[in-house]
Structures are given as structure tokens and as C-alpha cells.
Design a protein around this motif. Sequence first.
Motif, PDB file in Angstrom:
ATOM      1  N   TYR A  70     136.334 137.259  56.650  1.00  0.00           N
ATOM      2  CA  TYR A  70     137.698 136.617  57.225  1.00  0.00           C
ATOM      3  C   TYR A  70     138.605 137.616  56.746  1.00  0.00           C
ATOM      4  O   TYR A  70     138.741 137.844  55.450  1.00  0.00           O
ATOM      5  CB  TYR A  70     137.917 135.583  56.283  1.00  0.00           C
ATOM      6  N   ARG A  71     139.290 138.193  57.676  1.00  0.00           N
ATOM      7  CA  ARG A  71     140.470 139.092  57.431  1.00  0.00           C
ATOM      8  C   ARG A  71     141.401 139.046  58.745  1.00  0.00           C
ATOM      9  O   ARG A  71     141.077 139.093  59.842  1.00  0.00           O
ATOM     10  CB  ARG A  71     139.727 140.570  56.929  1.00  0.00           C
ATOM     11  N   GLN A  72     142.304 139.567  58.304  1.00  0.00           N
ATOM     12  CA  GLN A  72     143.681 139.893  59.507  1.00  0.00           C
ATOM     13  C   GLN A  72     142.949 141.158  60.369  1.00  0.00           C
ATOM     14  O   GLN A  72     142.367 141.953  59.708  1.00  0.00           O
ATOM     15  CB  GLN A  72     144.792 139.811  59.104  1.00  0.00           C
ATOM     16  N   SER A  73     143.401 141.129  61.583  1.00  0.00           N
ATOM     17  CA  SER A  73     143.202 142.164  62.407  1.00  0.00           C
ATOM     18  C   SER A  73     143.953 143.515  62.018  1.00  0.00           C
ATOM     19  O   SER A  73     144.874 143.487  61.419  1.00  0.00           O
ATOM     20  CB  SER A  73     143.390 141.821  63.837  1.00  0.00           C
ATOM     21  N   GLY A  74     143.181 144.568  62.083  1.00  0.00           N
ATOM     22  CA  GLY A  74     143.630 145.875  61.780  1.00  0.00           C
ATOM     23  C   GLY A  74     142.310 146.543  60.822  1.00  0.00           C
ATOM     24  O   GLY A  74     141.768 145.959  60.300  1.00  0.00           O
ATOM     25  N   THR A  75     142.645 147.706  60.469  1.00  0.00           N
ATOM     26  CA  THR A  75     141.730 148.531  59.786  1.00  0.00           C
ATOM     27  C   THR A  75     141.873 148.377  58.315  1.00  0.00           C
ATOM     28  O   THR A  75     141.090 148.620  57.742  1.00  0.00           O
ATOM     29  CB  THR A  75     141.737 150.187  60.455  1.00  0.00           C
ATOM     30  N   ASP A  76     143.182 148.358  57.833  1.00  0.00           N
ATOM     31  CA  ASP A  76     143.263 148.697  56.433  1.00  0.00           C
ATOM     32  C   ASP A  76     143.760 147.208  55.726  1.00  0.00           C
ATOM     33  O   ASP A  76     144.480 147.168  54.734  1.00  0.00           O
ATOM     34  CB  ASP A  76     144.601 149.475  55.919  1.00  0.00           C
ATOM     35  N   THR A  77     143.428 146.131  56.217  1.00  0.00           N
ATOM     36  CA  THR A  77     143.843 144.899  55.860  1.00  0.00           C
ATOM     37  C   THR A  77     142.834 144.427  55.018  1.00  0.00           C
ATOM     38  O   THR A  77     141.452 144.449  55.117  1.00  0.00           O
ATOM     39  CB  THR A  77     143.988 143.689  57.133  1.00  0.00           C
ATOM     40  N   PRO A  78     143.293 143.491  53.854  1.00  0.00           N
ATOM     41  CA  PRO A  78     142.052 143.412  52.728  1.00  0.00           C
ATOM     42  C   PRO A  78     141.342 142.215  53.348  1.00  0.00           C
ATOM     43  O   PRO A  78     141.806 141.403  54.288  1.00  0.00           O
ATOM     44  CB  PRO A  78     143.101 142.656  51.562  1.00  0.00           C
ATOM     45  N   ILE A  79     140.001 142.076  52.675  1.00  0.00           N
ATOM     46  CA  ILE A  79     139.222 141.321  53.191  1.00  0.00           C
ATOM     47  C   ILE A  79     139.378 139.745  52.458  1.00  0.00           C
ATOM     48  O   ILE A  79     139.734 139.779  51.015  1.00  0.00           O
ATOM     49  CB  ILE A  79     137.930 141.328  52.794  1.00  0.00           C
ATOM     50  N   HIS A  80     139.753 138.749  53.270  1.00  0.00           N
ATOM     51  CA  HIS A  80     140.120 137.319  52.473  1.00  0.00           C
ATOM     52  C   HIS A  80     138.725 136.694  51.932  1.00  0.00           C
ATOM     53  O   HIS A  80     138.931 136.158  50.486  1.00  0.00           O
ATOM     54  CB  HIS A  80     140.924 136.595  53.680  1.00  0.00           C
ATOM     55  N   ALA A  81     137.679 136.508  52.672  1.00  0.00           N
ATOM     56  CA  ALA A  81     136.461 136.038  52.437  1.00  0.00           C
ATOM     57  C   ALA A  81     135.342 136.500  53.253  1.00  0.00           C
ATOM     58  O   ALA A  81     135.431 137.312  54.096  1.00  0.00           O
ATOM     59  CB  ALA A  81     136.610 134.638  52.404  1.00  0.00           C
TER      60      ALA A  81
END
Length: 150
Positions: A70-81
Motif C-alpha cells: 500500500y503506497r502512493q504511485s511514484g518511485t520514492d513514495t513511502p510504503i504505507h502498509a
Amino acid sequence: MLSATQAQELHGNDGDRCWNPTVCYSRRSYVRHRDRRNLIRSRQRVDTDQDLVVNIDEFASIFWAVLVVYRQSGTDTPIHAIAAQVWKGQEKFAAIPPIHCAGMVATQVHTYVQKVLVLLESNYGIKKFASQERLDPWLCPLRPCPCHSN
């Protein structure tokens, strides 16, 4: 291309006498609608192609896993879950519930994924994930969750 009356004048009693009402009306109709009938026939030929069936019984007992991130799209976005799903053939067999990754550094996330893989290998013989699926954080099923206000 002539109308029926023009064709009768040209080919009837006053013309070359080849007009035969029992045959000519249907021939003219056939020629007029030839393109439409050919198109219909062509579509029917395509529709009657038989589907090829592959025997998948030998694959029905294969276990495989999907890593759900679970993370927003993009390469450097943080992982939510992170979660995992175990599949047997074409049916979902088991699931490892998601955990929030807030506060984890990258090495801790990798360590957790390795622990999940060790568990999957000991229980199902799965050595690596077949695929990774990215879902948006607002689809996170955990509560309480920073992405959901209530």
C-alpha cells in the motif's frame, strides 16, 4: 443500378427479352444486399471459431504468493502498509494481514518481507513472490489508520 421499371424496359418485351420476373427480382435483391450479406457471413465465420482449451489441472496445486504494498504511485513514495496473499492455482488460499510501515526504515521493511518469505517457504515451499501489487493507501483495511479520519 437501374430501378426495376428501367430494367424491365431495357430487358423486357421492348428490349432484349431476357427479363424473367420469377428470377430477376431475387437476383437484383441479392446483388443489392451482397455487401451486407457477405459481412454477416464473415462475422459468423469468425464467431464460430472454437475456443482452445488448455488442461490446467496440473497447475491447480501450485502455491504462489503476491506481495501487496500500500503506497502512493511514484518511485520514492513511502510504503504505507504491507500484506501478502497465498494462492493455490487460481484461488486465494491464505492471506497474511497487512501491517503499517509507519516509523519503519527501509531495512526494517526488508527484514519483515524476508520473515514473510521464510514463513511462506516453510509452509508452502514458496521462495519468492510471484508478483507485487501496489494499492493506494486509502484502500488500507487497517483501523485505526492515518489515511482514514475516523
